[in-house]
Design a protein around this motif. Sequence first.
Motif, PDB file in Angstrom:
ATOM      1  N   PRO A   1     -30.030 -20.487  16.614  1.00 26.52           N
ATOM      2  CA  PRO A   1     -30.143 -21.561  18.060  1.00 26.52           C
ATOM      3  C   PRO A   1     -29.911 -20.624  19.451  1.00 26.52           C
ATOM      4  O   PRO A   1     -29.153 -20.151  19.194  1.00 26.52           O
ATOM      5  CB  PRO A   1     -28.739 -22.291  17.736  1.00 26.52           C
ATOM      6  CG  PRO A   1     -28.342 -22.832  16.564  1.00 26.52           C
ATOM      7  CD  PRO A   1     -28.681 -21.550  15.942  1.00 26.52           C
ATOM      8  N   VAL A   2     -30.933 -20.781  19.819  1.00 19.45           N
ATOM      9  CA  VAL A   2     -30.598 -20.462  21.202  1.00 19.45           C
ATOM     10  C   VAL A   2     -29.615 -20.989  22.137  1.00 19.45           C
ATOM     11  O   VAL A   2     -28.939 -19.953  22.789  1.00 19.45           O
ATOM     12  CB  VAL A   2     -32.300 -20.786  22.025  1.00 19.45           C
ATOM     13  CG1 VAL A   2     -31.938 -20.415  23.724  1.00 19.45           C
ATOM     14  CG2 VAL A   2     -33.426 -19.651  21.089  1.00 19.45           C
ATOM     15  N   THR A   3     -29.445 -21.850  21.996  1.00 19.94           N
ATOM     16  CA  THR A   3     -28.138 -22.927  23.152  1.00 19.94           C
ATOM     17  C   THR A   3     -26.860 -21.579  21.977  1.00 19.94           C
ATOM     18  O   THR A   3     -25.633 -22.191  22.907  1.00 19.94           O
ATOM     19  CB  THR A   3     -27.948 -24.250  22.517  1.00 19.94           C
ATOM     20  OG1 THR A   3     -27.586 -24.504  20.626  1.00 19.94           O
ATOM     21  CG2 THR A   3     -29.289 -24.941  23.276  1.00 19.94           C
ATOM     22  N   GLU A   4     -26.695 -21.531  20.663  1.00 19.90           N
ATOM     23  CA  GLU A   4     -25.800 -20.973  20.792  1.00 19.90           C
ATOM     24  C   GLU A   4     -24.983 -19.438  20.977  1.00 19.90           C
ATOM     25  O   GLU A   4     -24.195 -19.014  21.435  1.00 19.90           O
ATOM     26  CB  GLU A   4     -25.981 -20.343  19.133  1.00 19.90           C
ATOM     27  CG  GLU A   4     -24.244 -19.833  18.261  1.00 19.90           C
ATOM     28  CD  GLU A   4     -24.328 -20.238  17.100  1.00 19.90           C
ATOM     29  OE1 GLU A   4     -23.822 -20.222  16.308  1.00 19.90           O
ATOM     30  OE2 GLU A   4     -25.290 -18.500  16.160  1.00 19.90           O
TER      31      GLU A   4
ATOM     32  N   PRO B   1     -35.659 -18.851  26.771  1.00 25.30           N
ATOM     33  CA  PRO B   1     -36.050 -18.287  25.481  1.00 25.30           C
ATOM     34  C   PRO B   1     -36.580 -18.947  24.369  1.00 25.30           C
ATOM     35  O   PRO B   1     -35.417 -20.079  24.678  1.00 25.30           O
ATOM     36  CB  PRO B   1     -35.116 -17.782  24.816  1.00 25.30           C
ATOM     37  CG  PRO B   1     -33.538 -17.507  25.395  1.00 25.30           C
ATOM     38  CD  PRO B   1     -34.047 -18.332  26.532  1.00 25.30           C
ATOM     39  N   SER B   2     -37.385 -19.038  23.625  1.00 27.32           N
ATOM     40  CA  SER B   2     -37.645 -20.412  21.962  1.00 27.32           C
ATOM     41  C   SER B   2     -36.865 -19.425  21.082  1.00 27.32           C
ATOM     42  O   SER B   2     -37.308 -20.994  20.051  1.00 27.32           O
ATOM     43  CB  SER B   2     -39.340 -19.834  21.836  1.00 27.32           C
ATOM     44  OG  SER B   2     -39.891 -18.504  21.560  1.00 27.32           O
ATOM     45  N   VAL B   3     -36.309 -18.228  21.042  1.00 29.52           N
ATOM     46  CA  VAL B   3     -35.220 -18.340  19.422  1.00 29.52           C
ATOM     47  C   VAL B   3     -34.674 -17.082  20.131  1.00 29.52           C
ATOM     48  O   VAL B   3     -34.810 -16.394  21.290  1.00 29.52           O
ATOM     49  CB  VAL B   3     -36.414 -17.839  18.832  1.00 29.52           C
ATOM     50  CG1 VAL B   3     -37.458 -15.960  18.912  1.00 29.52           C
ATOM     51  CG2 VAL B   3     -36.443 -17.265  16.932  1.00 29.52           C
TER      52      VAL B   3
ATOM     53  N   LEU C   1     -32.888 -11.825  22.543  1.00 25.05           N
ATOM     54  CA  LEU C   1     -33.387 -13.448  23.043  1.00 25.05           C
ATOM     55  C   LEU C   1     -34.958 -13.053  23.509  1.00 25.05           C
ATOM     56  O   LEU C   1     -34.983 -12.235  25.157  1.00 25.05           O
ATOM     57  CB  LEU C   1     -32.529 -14.087  24.067  1.00 25.05           C
ATOM     58  CG  LEU C   1     -31.445 -14.013  24.213  1.00 25.05           C
ATOM     59  CD1 LEU C   1     -30.854 -14.652  25.332  1.00 25.05           C
ATOM     60  CD2 LEU C   1     -31.629 -15.290  22.819  1.00 25.05           C
ATOM     61  N   PRO C   2     -36.308 -13.169  22.390  1.00 25.28           N
ATOM     62  CA  PRO C   2     -37.743 -12.778  22.860  1.00 25.28           C
ATOM     63  C   PRO C   2     -37.437 -13.273  24.081  1.00 25.28           C
ATOM     64  O   PRO C   2     -37.887 -14.963  23.704  1.00 25.28           O
ATOM     65  CB  PRO C   2     -38.213 -12.354  21.462  1.00 25.28           C
ATOM     66  CG  PRO C   2     -38.231 -13.703  20.720  1.00 25.28           C
ATOM     67  CD  PRO C   2     -36.164 -13.386  21.670  1.00 25.28           C
ATOM     68  N   LEU C   3     -38.913 -12.764  25.121  1.00 20.69           N
ATOM     69  CA  LEU C   3     -39.022 -14.135  26.623  1.00 20.69           C
ATOM     70  C   LEU C   3     -40.555 -13.936  25.680  1.00 20.69           C
ATOM     71  O   LEU C   3     -41.263 -15.139  26.668  1.00 20.69           O
ATOM     72  CB  LEU C   3     -38.986 -13.648  27.638  1.00 20.69           C
ATOM     73  CG  LEU C   3     -37.529 -13.653  27.303  1.00 20.69           C
ATOM     74  CD1 LEU C   3     -36.290 -14.962  27.545  1.00 20.69           C
ATOM     75  CD2 LEU C   3     -35.917 -12.689  27.503  1.00 20.69           C
TER      76      LEU C   3
END
Length: 379
Positions: A324-327, A65-67, A301-303
């Motif tokens: 954040p994606v990592t969160e 996911p980018s965002v 999470l858009p892919l």
Amino acid sequence: MKLICEKELCTGCGLCAARCPKHCISLVAEELGHLYPSVDQKKCIDCGLCQKACPSLHDTVCLYPSVAYAAWSKDEEDYRSSTSGGMASVLTHYFLANVGIVYGCTVIPGIEIKHIRIDNLKDAYKLKGSKYVQSSIVDVLSQIRQDVKDGTNVLFIGTPCQVTAVKRMYEEQPDNLFLVDLICHGVPSNKWLVDYIANTLKIKADKVSSIGFRLFEAYSLCVYNDDRLIYKSGNLWTHRYEDLYYNTFIDGFTYRDSCFNCHYAKPERVSDITIGDFWGLGNETDDNYIPKHPYGISCVLPLTEKGKRLISIVKDKLNIYERPVTEAINGNDQLRFPKKKNLRIKFFRRIHKYIGVDAAYKLCVCDKIVKYKIRKIIR
């Protein structure tokens, strides 16, 4: 064809049975009620279509996911009646309001958990709520193909392995097929749920009209006869080790074998959009600017570009905040790795068939049960 794929890899999606031209593949209940394909050798012509279709034998493109978004439905009634923020419900309502078709999981009276086809808003409620059990998608696979062929916009919501099965029906995903996967912990079988309700709760299947696996205020198993509540377990977090079905689920004892080797429990995802609970919100950056959300919040999470466009279309129906994606990934184990088959689970799988699920589970976690009861006494 004697063996389609190794048992520990089989997700029970049923695509092999749906693709068989001779209809010689049936799904048979085995350990803990999980379904596995059985091939009638007298009818089989060894065409190999089952293996060509099998998701477990082929790599599937997965995207990082980018965002990431934290979101919940703006519609108060919709939000309150959802269990994880209502993102799936918002998407469902959008498709149905725009002459689309939605496929999702429901509870059929008699304790049958399966995917169904919804084509009108009045039936959207049937797809609401979490279902902590494996759903059957076999009956809808041909319907999905026909709807897509007819040019209808189709939304399919399911576990990652189910989404992969739908993708495997096509060389390239059609533009009018939208796929949403749920962050999945692992699945018990439908048969184990039926057996538990019948044998432990002493409730006959024909008396069950619906089942709730989660309330907004508690993780409780609820069984209904029409609109009447006939069983409700205590909240899992305050009444630990008291409901056998819920506890064996949350501890992973009754998952199918493939759940412990899940190809999809990782940051890279298989669908257009991944959704689930947003655990760990605020762990990496401040979230004080986000209003209170007492009935849960969705991780979104858009892919794909298609997924991003879909989210932008329904944004006005959501309270939505970029995170954040990592969160999102670090807050949810199933976005990083599958459940581990630890020693307790391995021992349980060896002995439950001899002494029963209840006794086997209690034996495997007896130390935890004792500590839990001591803490209750002290309090």
